[in-house]
Design an enzyme around this catalytic site. Structure first.
Site, PDB file in Angstrom:
ATOM      1  N   LYS A 134       0.849  -1.197   0.000  1.00 54.41           N
ATOM      2  CA  LYS A 134       0.000   0.000   0.000  1.00 54.41           C
ATOM      3  C   LYS A 134       0.882   1.244   0.000  1.00 54.41           C
ATOM      4  O   LYS A 134       1.934   1.254   0.669  1.00 54.41           O
ATOM      5  CB  LYS A 134      -0.891  -0.032   1.244  1.00 54.41           C
ATOM      6  CG  LYS A 134      -1.955   1.058   1.306  1.00 54.41           C
ATOM      7  CD  LYS A 134      -2.810   0.880   2.554  1.00 54.41           C
ATOM      8  CE  LYS A 134      -3.945   1.879   2.631  1.00 54.41           C
ATOM      9  NZ  LYS A 134      -4.788   1.673   3.835  1.00 54.41           N
ATOM     10  N   SER A 184      -9.614   1.402   2.759  1.00 54.20           N
ATOM     11  CA  SER A 184      -8.834   2.233   1.871  1.00 54.20           C
ATOM     12  C   SER A 184      -7.751   1.458   1.104  1.00 54.20           C
ATOM     13  O   SER A 184      -7.205   1.997   0.146  1.00 54.20           O
ATOM     14  CB  SER A 184      -8.171   3.360   2.667  1.00 54.20           C
ATOM     15  OG  SER A 184      -7.293   2.812   3.630  1.00 54.20           O
ATOM     16  N   SER A 241      -9.625  -0.964   6.911  1.00 53.70           N
ATOM     17  CA  SER A 241      -9.062  -0.801   5.566  1.00 53.70           C
ATOM     18  C   SER A 241      -8.357  -2.005   4.967  1.00 53.70           C
ATOM     19  O   SER A 241      -8.082  -2.011   3.778  1.00 53.70           O
ATOM     20  CB  SER A 241      -8.112   0.392   5.538  1.00 53.70           C
ATOM     21  OG  SER A 241      -8.866   1.558   5.428  1.00 53.70           O
TER      22      SER A 241
HETATM   23  N1  GLN Z   1     -13.102   3.946   6.553  1.00 55.11           N
HETATM   24  C1  GLN Z   1     -12.298   4.217   7.682  1.00 55.11           C
HETATM   25  C2  GLN Z   1     -11.788   5.644   7.620  1.00 55.11           C
HETATM   26  O1  GLN Z   1     -11.985   6.266   6.658  1.00 55.11           O
HETATM   27  C3  GLN Z   1     -11.185   3.228   7.790  1.00 55.11           C
HETATM   28  C4  GLN Z   1      -9.983   3.598   7.047  1.00 55.11           C
HETATM   29  C5  GLN Z   1      -8.782   2.756   7.425  1.00 55.11           C
HETATM   30  O2  GLN Z   1      -8.887   1.709   8.053  1.00 55.11           O
HETATM   31  N2  GLN Z   1      -7.606   3.265   7.083  1.00 55.11           N
HETATM   32  O3  GLN Z   1     -11.200   6.128   8.518  1.00 55.11           O
END
Ligand code: GLN
Length: 471
Positions: free
Chosen positions: A75, A150, A174
């Site tokens: 990532k 994400s 994510s």
């Molecule tokens: N959807 C969550 C957020 O926007 C999780 C994102 C993540 O785990 N990085 O914070």
């Protein structure tokens, strides 16, 4: 060949049945053939050369690592000193870090090939990968559908066989959310199990790097390489190394709690969970519904805490220390900073604005401190639950993978998609998402959580579901 798991590819490469060079060449070709999915922000041009080097060492009978020749994608918020690391943000356009994250060093020490950097929501804020400044990733099962996020690029790359293992980060789901949406396995370890050194911080008090793969044994293999204490990250200090490749004593007739607050309103999704529960029961597990009352407040608490940390962590992007188009001629100091910070996307700006407000004097008691109370009560509640239950189960995401564009303008409906995943982050528990069925041609994942540091046990136990995985 690319459909093989890492575990079997490693054997095939080291026994001479195939070569690392061939595997990597095929992978690069597959990346080109699936480029419309847009899983990658950067592809490693030197990968074939690195593979040849591994083949040479194998031929000479020298020792090679446990991931020799395996294509691993990363990532784009994990620092790689040889490749750009942008967090899918214009703010870090063209930025290449001066050092490797600990996880990268550990992968390279075991001769993994870093095949490329994957697309994500800007600074890991989001769950659809639509907030990438470089354009969205598409769901490999249907291009009109989001891949989750994400870490959407990572999940899509495992699903399209352009990497055998991928590392994502999981602050509120994510890793597990895109794993569920793309039909691969995703694992969020116990907080502190993996070093965050070199993970660009979003909400550092709760986030973890986590692997995605096609099988649970590949997740264990990857964990055995990247997990464990690191003197560059003190939050890893308290945990002794868990032996991910060993067999663990699992309870004879484990007790599994089905979390009522995490039920889906969609019967087709609930059916997938019911099948998983049936399978566990057939394996001698006692499965019963349980109630975690604080889960109802978890999403609100999660966004309050993470926005606060994000606002603080992102203050460093001032276009002086890190930045984009650093020409400051003709600007006053404040104008210059404003111009630079205007580069953030809409979602990141929302988080910074909210994160400046909720902990501020006069409001902290109502928002930030209250959110911290929810976090500690939820932790107490779940700890108590784990005194009577070995594992907790739910679907990973309560809705089906949704259409591109459906939620981008509706932050609250987007936030609610995290309903089942944030609890593991707020409480520090390990959680896995396993693909367990298809509804309307789209994958549905089942989530299992275990108590702190029971990561290896959870991975072993989850294999019951993997074996029963019906497509
Ligand atoms: N959807 C969550 C957020 O926007 C999780 C994102 C993540 O785990 N990085 O914070």
């Amino acid at each position: 060949m690319l459909e093989q798991t890492a575990t079997s590819l490693v054997d095939m490469i080291s026994s001479g049945e195939t070569t690392a060079e061939y595997v990597i060449e095929q992978t690069i070709k597959q990346i080109e053939d699936t480029s419309q999915i847009h899983a990658f922000l950067h592809v490693n041009k030197g990968a074939v050369q690195q593979a040849k080097e591994i083949d040479r060492r194998i031929k000479e009978g020298r020792r090679v690592g446990r991931l020799a020749g395996i294509p691993v994608s990363i990532k784009d918020n994990i620092c790689t000193k040889q490749y750009p690391t942008t967090c899918a943000s214009r703010m870090l356009d063209g930025y290449t870090p001066p050092y490797d994250a600990t996880v990268i060093r550990r992968l390279l020490d075991e001769d993994a090939i870093i095949i490329g950097k994957t697309n994500m929501d800007e600074f890991a804020m989001g769950l659809s990968t639509e907030f990438s400044a470089y354009g969205p990733t598409l769901n490999p099962h249907n291009p009109d559908i989001v891949p989750g996020g994400s870490s959407g690029g990572s999940a899509a790359s495992v699903a399209t066989h352009t990497s055998t293992i991928s590392l994502g980060s999981d602050t509120g789901g994510s890793v597990r959310n895109p794993a569920s949406f793309c039909g691969v396995v995703g694992f969020k370890p116990t907080y502190g199990m993996i070093s965050r050194y070199g993970l660009i911080s979003y909400a550092n008090s709760i986030e973890q790097i986590g692997p995605m793969a096609k099988s649970i044994s590949d997740i264990s293999l990857c964990m055995s390489v990247i997990a464990g204490p690191d003197r560059n990250d003190n939050t890893t200090a308290g945990l002794t190394s868990v032996l991910f490749t060993d067999t663990h004593d699992v309870a004879k007739n484990p007790k599994v709690g089905i979390v009522r607050q995490m039920a889906s309103n969609d019967n087709r999704i609930q059916n997938v969970l019911d099948k998983a529960v049936e399978r566990l029961s057939a394996h001698g597990c006692t499965c019963e519904e349980v109630s975690l009352e604080m889960v109802d407040y978890s999403v609100a608490a999660y966004y309050t805490i993470t926005s606060t940390e994000a606002a603080s962590n992102l203050a460093r992007y001032d276009n002086i220390r890190y930045g984009y188009n650093m020409d400051h001629t003709g600007y006053e100091y404040h104008q210059y900073i404003t111009k630079a910070r205007a580069m953030f996307g809409a979602e990141v700006k929302r988080r910074i604005i909210a994160g400046g407000f909720v902990p501020s004097a006069g409001y902290a008691g109502r928002y930030f401190l209250k959110a911290l109370k929810v976090k500690s009560r939820l932790t107490r509640e779940i700890d108590k639950m784990f005194e009577s239950y070995d594992y907790l189960i739910s679907v990973t995401v309560p809705i089906l993978p949704f259409r591109m564009g459906e939620k981008v303008d509706d932050p609250v409906s987007m936030f609610l998609v995290d309903m089942n995943t944030v609890t593991a982050n707020l409480t520090g528990k390990p959680a896995i998402s396993i693909p367990y069925g298809m509804v309307d041609g789209l994958p549905v994942g089942v989530q299992m959580m275990a108590n702190t540091t029971e990561d290896a046990k959870l991975l072993q136990f989850a294999q019951i579901l993997e074996e029963g995985h019906t497509q």
